[in-house]
Motif scaffolding. Structure first.
Motif, PDB file in Angstrom:
ATOM      1  N   PRO A   1     -17.769  -4.549  22.734  1.00  0.00           N
ATOM      2  CA  PRO A   1     -17.622  -3.891  24.038  1.00  0.00           C
ATOM      3  C   PRO A   1     -17.318  -4.851  25.177  1.00  0.00           C
ATOM      4  O   PRO A   1     -16.751  -4.456  26.203  1.00  0.00           O
ATOM      5  CB  PRO A   1     -18.990  -3.225  24.246  1.00  0.00           C
ATOM      6  N   ALA A   2     -17.670  -6.121  25.022  1.00  0.00           N
ATOM      7  CA  ALA A   2     -17.394  -7.102  26.064  1.00  0.00           C
ATOM      8  C   ALA A   2     -15.900  -7.275  26.290  1.00  0.00           C
ATOM      9  O   ALA A   2     -15.473  -7.797  27.320  1.00  0.00           O
ATOM     10  CB  ALA A   2     -18.017  -8.447  25.699  1.00  0.00           C
ATOM     11  N   GLN A   3     -15.081  -6.809  25.328  1.00  0.00           N
ATOM     12  CA  GLN A   3     -13.634  -6.945  25.463  1.00  0.00           C
ATOM     13  C   GLN A   3     -13.027  -5.831  26.317  1.00  0.00           C
ATOM     14  O   GLN A   3     -11.817  -5.671  26.387  1.00  0.00           O
ATOM     15  CB  GLN A   3     -12.976  -6.962  24.085  1.00  0.00           C
ATOM     16  N   GLY A   4     -13.889  -5.038  26.938  1.00  0.00           N
ATOM     17  CA  GLY A   4     -13.420  -4.019  27.873  1.00  0.00           C
ATOM     18  C   GLY A   4     -12.638  -2.915  27.204  1.00  0.00           C
ATOM     19  O   GLY A   4     -13.139  -2.253  26.309  1.00  0.00           O
ATOM     20  N   LEU A   5     -11.387  -2.732  27.639  1.00  0.00           N
ATOM     21  CA  LEU A   5     -10.572  -1.629  27.141  1.00  0.00           C
ATOM     22  C   LEU A   5     -10.034  -1.889  25.737  1.00  0.00           C
ATOM     23  O   LEU A   5      -9.380  -1.035  25.163  1.00  0.00           O
ATOM     24  CB  LEU A   5      -9.406  -1.373  28.095  1.00  0.00           C
ATOM     25  N   GLY A   6     -10.301  -3.065  25.165  1.00  0.00           N
ATOM     26  CA  GLY A   6      -9.768  -3.375  23.843  1.00  0.00           C
ATOM     27  C   GLY A   6     -10.206  -2.395  22.784  1.00  0.00           C
ATOM     28  O   GLY A   6      -9.407  -1.956  21.964  1.00  0.00           O
ATOM     29  N   ASP A   7     -11.487  -2.018  22.784  1.00  0.00           N
ATOM     30  CA  ASP A   7     -12.004  -1.088  21.780  1.00  0.00           C
ATOM     31  C   ASP A   7     -11.348   0.279  21.921  1.00  0.00           C
ATOM     32  O   ASP A   7     -10.878   0.859  20.947  1.00  0.00           O
ATOM     33  CB  ASP A   7     -13.530  -0.975  21.922  1.00  0.00           C
ATOM     34  N   GLY A   8     -11.296   0.787  23.141  1.00  0.00           N
ATOM     35  CA  GLY A   8     -10.665   2.090  23.370  1.00  0.00           C
ATOM     36  C   GLY A   8      -9.185   2.071  23.049  1.00  0.00           C
ATOM     37  O   GLY A   8      -8.648   3.037  22.498  1.00  0.00           O
ATOM     38  N   GLY A   9      -8.520   0.966  23.385  1.00  0.00           N
ATOM     39  CA  GLY A   9      -7.098   0.858  23.089  1.00  0.00           C
ATOM     40  C   GLY A   9      -6.808   0.847  21.599  1.00  0.00           C
ATOM     41  O   GLY A   9      -5.862   1.486  21.135  1.00  0.00           O
ATOM     42  N   LEU A  10      -7.633   0.139  20.838  1.00  0.00           N
ATOM     43  CA  LEU A  10      -7.453   0.101  19.387  1.00  0.00           C
ATOM     44  C   LEU A  10      -7.702   1.478  18.777  1.00  0.00           C
ATOM     45  O   LEU A  10      -6.948   1.928  17.913  1.00  0.00           O
ATOM     46  CB  LEU A  10      -8.395  -0.934  18.764  1.00  0.00           C
ATOM     47  N   LYS A  11      -8.756   2.148  19.232  1.00  0.00           N
ATOM     48  CA  LYS A  11      -9.042   3.497  18.722  1.00  0.00           C
ATOM     49  C   LYS A  11      -7.886   4.440  19.024  1.00  0.00           C
ATOM     50  O   LYS A  11      -7.478   5.236  18.170  1.00  0.00           O
ATOM     51  CB  LYS A  11     -10.335   4.032  19.345  1.00  0.00           C
ATOM     52  N   TRP A  12      -7.362   4.343  20.252  1.00  0.00           N
ATOM     53  CA  TRP A  12      -6.238   5.215  20.623  1.00  0.00           C
ATOM     54  C   TRP A  12      -5.039   4.959  19.712  1.00  0.00           C
ATOM     55  O   TRP A  12      -4.420   5.904  19.215  1.00  0.00           O
ATOM     56  CB  TRP A  12      -5.845   4.961  22.077  1.00  0.00           C
ATOM     57  N   LEU A  13      -4.708   3.692  19.479  1.00  0.00           N
ATOM     58  CA  LEU A  13      -3.571   3.354  18.626  1.00  0.00           C
ATOM     59  C   LEU A  13      -3.755   3.895  17.209  1.00  0.00           C
ATOM     60  O   LEU A  13      -2.840   4.491  16.628  1.00  0.00           O
ATOM     61  CB  LEU A  13      -3.380   1.838  18.592  1.00  0.00           C
ATOM     62  N   LEU A  14      -4.942   3.706  16.650  1.00  0.00           N
ATOM     63  CA  LEU A  14      -5.204   4.184  15.289  1.00  0.00           C
ATOM     64  C   LEU A  14      -5.145   5.705  15.204  1.00  0.00           C
ATOM     65  O   LEU A  14      -4.602   6.278  14.253  1.00  0.00           O
ATOM     66  CB  LEU A  14      -6.572   3.687  14.811  1.00  0.00           C
ATOM     67  N   VAL A  15      -5.672   6.372  16.232  1.00  0.00           N
ATOM     68  CA  VAL A  15      -5.647   7.838  16.255  1.00  0.00           C
ATOM     69  C   VAL A  15      -4.215   8.348  16.317  1.00  0.00           C
ATOM     70  O   VAL A  15      -3.847   9.303  15.618  1.00  0.00           O
ATOM     71  CB  VAL A  15      -6.479   8.361  17.456  1.00  0.00           C
ATOM     72  N   VAL A  16      -3.381   7.722  17.133  1.00  0.00           N
ATOM     73  CA  VAL A  16      -1.981   8.147  17.245  1.00  0.00           C
ATOM     74  C   VAL A  16      -1.256   7.969  15.910  1.00  0.00           C
ATOM     75  O   VAL A  16      -0.512   8.852  15.471  1.00  0.00           O
ATOM     76  CB  VAL A  16      -1.268   7.371  18.373  1.00  0.00           C
ATOM     77  N   VAL A  17      -1.491   6.848  15.239  1.00  0.00           N
ATOM     78  CA  VAL A  17      -0.852   6.619  13.939  1.00  0.00           C
ATOM     79  C   VAL A  17      -1.296   7.677  12.928  1.00  0.00           C
ATOM     80  O   VAL A  17      -0.473   8.251  12.200  1.00  0.00           O
ATOM     81  CB  VAL A  17      -1.170   5.199  13.417  1.00  0.00           C
ATOM     82  N   VAL A  18      -2.601   7.966  12.890  1.00  0.00           N
ATOM     83  CA  VAL A  18      -3.116   8.979  11.959  1.00  0.00           C
ATOM     84  C   VAL A  18      -2.508  10.343  12.270  1.00  0.00           C
ATOM     85  O   VAL A  18      -2.081  11.071  11.363  1.00  0.00           O
ATOM     86  CB  VAL A  18      -4.656   9.034  12.007  1.00  0.00           C
ATOM     87  N   MET A  19      -2.439  10.703  13.553  1.00  0.00           N
ATOM     88  CA  MET A  19      -1.872  12.002  13.923  1.00  0.00           C
ATOM     89  C   MET A  19      -0.423  12.123  13.472  1.00  0.00           C
ATOM     90  O   MET A  19      -0.008  13.162  12.947  1.00  0.00           O
ATOM     91  CB  MET A  19      -1.964  12.216  15.440  1.00  0.00           C
ATOM     92  N   ILE A  20       0.351  11.072  13.676  1.00  0.00           N
ATOM     93  CA  ILE A  20       1.763  11.117  13.286  1.00  0.00           C
ATOM     94  C   ILE A  20       1.890  11.331  11.783  1.00  0.00           C
ATOM     95  O   ILE A  20       2.665  12.174  11.323  1.00  0.00           O
ATOM     96  CB  ILE A  20       2.481   9.826  13.724  1.00  0.00           C
ATOM     97  N   VAL A  21       1.099  10.601  11.009  1.00  0.00           N
ATOM     98  CA  VAL A  21       1.205  10.692   9.547  1.00  0.00           C
ATOM     99  C   VAL A  21       0.772  12.066   9.040  1.00  0.00           C
ATOM    100  O   VAL A  21       1.492  12.708   8.267  1.00  0.00           O
ATOM    101  CB  VAL A  21       0.367   9.578   8.880  1.00  0.00           C
TER     102      VAL A  21
END
Length: 200
Positions: free
Chosen positions: A138-158
């Motif tokens: 969590p100390a990385q700020g938006l990094g965690d949310g950004g990674l989750k968003w990217l993974l979710v978008v990839v899963v949705m597309i597939v």
């Protein structure tokens, strides 16, 4: 790595299970030409990606703070889905899709975008995924949310491509007019059922 794998498995289960958007993809894949179905798919993905991004930055908390906004979104998505369900159920038999774009008038890309942005099932899935997993410090700020968003978008597309292809496969099956009429009604009812389930 284990957290990412768990997140991906949960995302596939939550986002790949039937809901309003998936029911719409199956029907548009069956009823419309490849080009029109692809445009609908892309608009839906854009709407879902925006919804996922809003969820990642705390839209769920905003919806809890302003219940009226949540009601407006639910009304918009429900009205669109009811109109789609009626359009599908009342469509005349076409003797198979054949890629001729019959029924395309009901499947406007702007409608797909609205469905993606206001889809109640998607917000429930996003809230569960984003709140249940920590992928980065969590100390990385938006990094965690950004990674989750990217993974979710990839899963949705597939998973959504898989459902769209399932609809295309259904469209290639030659049916008697009475059987096709029954399938249209069943698909319209399936969209209504998915909408009710998401609302509940």
């Amino acid at each position: 790595m284990g957290s990412i794998l768990g997140f991906l498995l949960a995302a596939v289960a939550l986002l790949g299970s039937p809901g309003p958007a998936i029911a719409a993809l199956v029907v548009v894949g069956r009823q419309c030409s490849t080009g029109h179905a692809l445009r609908y798919f892309l608009a839906l993905q854009a709407g879902l990606a925006l919804a996922a991004g809003l969820s990642a930055v705390g839209l769920v908390a905003l919806l809890q703070a302003f219940p009226a906004l949540r009601v407006i979104m639910l009304v918009a998505s429900t009205a669109y889905l009811i109109a789609l369900a009626w359009s599908i159920a009342s469509a005349p038999p076409s003797g198979g899709v054949g890629g001729d774009g019959q029924g395309a008038g009901a499947w406007r890309p702007w409608g797909a975008f609205i469905l993606g942005v206001t889809n109640p099932k998607a917000y429930l899935a996003f809230a569960s995924l984003f709140g249940s997993f920590i992928l980065l410090d969590p100390a990385q700020g938006l990094g965690d949310g950004g990674l989750k968003w990217l993974l979710v978008v990839v899963v949705m597309i597939v998973v959504d491509i898989a459902w769209l292809l399932a609809g295309r496969a259904l469209g290639r099956i030659e049916m008697a007019p009475r059987a096709e009429r029954a399938m249209n009604i069943a698909m319209g009812l399936a969209i209504l059922a998915a909408c009710v389930a998401a609302l509940v």
